[in-house]
Motif scaffolding. Structure first.
Motif, PDB file in Angstrom:
ATOM      1  N   CYS A  23     -18.994 -13.015 -28.135  1.00  0.00           N
ATOM      2  CA  CYS A  23     -18.115 -12.563 -27.060  1.00  0.00           C
ATOM      3  C   CYS A  23     -16.794 -13.322 -27.139  1.00  0.00           C
ATOM      4  CB  CYS A  23     -18.778 -12.814 -25.714  1.00  0.00           C
ATOM      5  SG  CYS A  23     -17.701 -12.538 -24.279  1.00  0.00           S
ATOM      6  N   SER A  24     -15.689 -12.578 -27.209  1.00  0.00           N
ATOM      7  CA  SER A  24     -14.361 -13.191 -27.143  1.00  0.00           C
ATOM      8  C   SER A  24     -13.740 -12.834 -25.802  1.00  0.00           C
ATOM      9  CB  SER A  24     -13.478 -12.679 -28.284  1.00  0.00           C
ATOM     10  OG  SER A  24     -13.963 -13.127 -29.515  1.00  0.00           O
ATOM     11  N   PRO A  25     -13.438 -13.831 -24.970  1.00  0.00           N
ATOM     12  CA  PRO A  25     -12.923 -13.533 -23.627  1.00  0.00           C
ATOM     13  C   PRO A  25     -11.451 -13.137 -23.669  1.00  0.00           C
ATOM     14  CG  PRO A  25     -12.991 -15.897 -23.974  1.00  0.00           C
ATOM     15  CD  PRO A  25     -13.586 -15.256 -25.199  1.00  0.00           C
ATOM     16  N   ILE A  26     -10.961 -12.727 -22.540  1.00  0.00           N
ATOM     17  CA  ILE A  26      -9.532 -12.449 -22.390  1.00  0.00           C
ATOM     18  C   ILE A  26      -8.772 -13.741 -22.652  1.00  0.00           C
ATOM     19  CG2 ILE A  26      -7.747 -11.940 -20.657  1.00  0.00           C
ATOM     20  CD1 ILE A  26      -9.728  -9.981 -19.404  1.00  0.00           C
ATOM     21  N   SER A  93     -15.679 -12.427 -18.646  1.00  0.00           N
ATOM     22  CA  SER A  93     -14.834 -13.622 -18.631  1.00  0.00           C
ATOM     23  C   SER A  93     -14.069 -13.701 -17.320  1.00  0.00           C
ATOM     24  CB  SER A  93     -13.886 -13.649 -19.835  1.00  0.00           C
ATOM     25  OG  SER A  93     -12.774 -12.790 -19.664  1.00  0.00           O
ATOM     26  N   SER A  94     -13.719 -14.917 -16.986  1.00  0.00           N
ATOM     27  CA  SER A  94     -13.015 -15.173 -15.741  1.00  0.00           C
ATOM     28  C   SER A  94     -12.039 -16.318 -15.952  1.00  0.00           C
ATOM     29  CB  SER A  94     -14.031 -15.526 -14.644  1.00  0.00           C
ATOM     30  OG  SER A  94     -13.397 -15.890 -13.453  1.00  0.00           O
ATOM     31  N   LEU A  95     -10.965 -16.271 -15.193  1.00  0.00           N
ATOM     32  CA  LEU A  95      -9.957 -17.329 -15.304  1.00  0.00           C
ATOM     33  C   LEU A  95     -10.485 -18.625 -14.699  1.00  0.00           C
ATOM     34  CD1 LEU A  95      -7.029 -17.826 -16.204  1.00  0.00           C
ATOM     35  CD2 LEU A  95      -6.299 -17.158 -13.915  1.00  0.00           C
ATOM     36  N   THR A 103     -14.190  -9.960 -15.634  1.00  0.00           N
ATOM     37  CA  THR A 103     -13.905  -8.779 -16.453  1.00  0.00           C
ATOM     38  C   THR A 103     -14.981  -8.681 -17.516  1.00  0.00           C
ATOM     39  OG1 THR A 103     -11.526  -9.043 -16.119  1.00  0.00           O
ATOM     40  CG2 THR A 103     -12.236  -7.634 -17.937  1.00  0.00           C
ATOM     41  N   PHE A 104     -15.604  -7.504 -17.609  1.00  0.00           N
ATOM     42  CA  PHE A 104     -16.724  -7.320 -18.518  1.00  0.00           C
ATOM     43  C   PHE A 104     -16.300  -6.700 -19.842  1.00  0.00           C
ATOM     44  CE2 PHE A 104     -20.658  -8.288 -16.290  1.00  0.00           C
ATOM     45  CZ  PHE A 104     -20.219  -8.432 -14.988  1.00  0.00           C
TER      46      PHE A 104
ATOM     47  N   PRO B  43     -18.838  -2.425 -17.128  1.00  0.00           N
ATOM     48  CA  PRO B  43     -18.487  -2.276 -15.710  1.00  0.00           C
ATOM     49  C   PRO B  43     -17.003  -2.593 -15.534  1.00  0.00           C
ATOM     50  CG  PRO B  43     -20.469  -3.605 -15.969  1.00  0.00           C
ATOM     51  CD  PRO B  43     -19.865  -3.459 -17.325  1.00  0.00           C
ATOM     52  N   THR B  44     -16.293  -1.719 -14.850  1.00  0.00           N
ATOM     53  CA  THR B  44     -14.866  -1.968 -14.604  1.00  0.00           C
ATOM     54  C   THR B  44     -14.670  -2.362 -13.144  1.00  0.00           C
ATOM     55  OG1 THR B  44     -14.530   0.391 -14.248  1.00  0.00           O
ATOM     56  CG2 THR B  44     -14.027  -0.462 -16.426  1.00  0.00           C
TER      57      THR B  44
END
Lengths: 113, 111
Positions: A23-26, A93-95, A103-104, B43-44
């Motif tokens: 998984c690569s996050p934002i 991912s989340s800030l 964000t999925f 999921p958005t």
């Protein structure tokens, strides 16, 4: 900006094997969490990483593990696969560890035969 | 144990109808409630609600949280076939506990 990227998209494995999902996050997000989605149980929390440290783990056996690298990319590993591990594995991912929402990614569909 | 319950589990309506999806929760140290739309895989994000009684709106979608009665509703007006999806409600209690999801409402909009 690029979203959350998960690889591979699909995977078929045999019982007893192990698997690694990526998984690569934002960009700029330092928190990565993993979820398992099955028709029966819905979405269930696996674990969360922040700055390369596992912050928490859901109610899953020790066969499920993960790690996070210095660039925030994360991997999860499932060893000794069982048929019941067949699921959609989603990464989010989340800030700031969820305070701004998650964000999925599109997930990895794992089928164990 | 934290619990998030969504109702109905499935719903079939005609295009143009208005729908209301429900989410009730029992969560210790509640911080926020989130709504997501899941069509195929990812999921958005739709809304995040932290304060009671304040409606969040985005186009035809709106949501409100009642922290006293421990529930939230998601309204979709003038539904379109593109609204067909599973709508997921989740709670967040801070820290690194992740999200606790309900089972979702499968919404089907018929033309």
């Amino acid at each position: 900006k690029a979203g959350v990227t998960q690889t591979p998209r699909y995977l078929i494995k045999t019982r007893g094997q192990q698997v690694t999902l990526s998984c690569s996050p934002i960009s700029g997000h330092r928190s990565v969490s993993w979820y398992q989605q099955t028709p029966g149980q819905g979405l269930q929390f696996l674990f969360e990483y922040f700055s390369e440290t596992q912050r928490n783990k859901g109610n899953f056996p020790g066969r499920f593990s993960g790690r996070q690298f210095s660039n925030s990319r994360s991997e999860m590993n499932v060893s000794t696969l069982e048929l019941g591990d067949s699921a959609l594995y989603l990464c989010a991912s989340s800030l700031r560890t969820g305070l701004d929402g998650y964000t999925f990614g599109s997930g990895t569909r794992l089928t164990v035969v | 144990e934290d619990k998030v319950v969504q109702s109905p589990l499935s719903l079939v309506v005609h295009e143009g109808d208005t729908v209301t999806l429900n989410c009730s929760y029992e969560v210790t140290n509640f911080r926020s409630l989130l709504w997501y739309k899941q069509e195929k895989k990812a999921p958005t994000f739709l809304f995040m609600l932290t304060s009671s009684g304040i409606e969040k709106k985005s186009g035809r979608l709106s949501s409100i949280l009642d922290k006293k009665e421990l529930f939230s509703i998601l309204n979709i007006t003038a539904t379109q076939t593109g609204d067909s999806a599973v709508y997921l409600c989740a709670t967040f209690r801070g820290g690194a506990d992740g999200l606790t999801f309900g089972k979702g409402t499968h919404l089907i909009i018929q033309p």
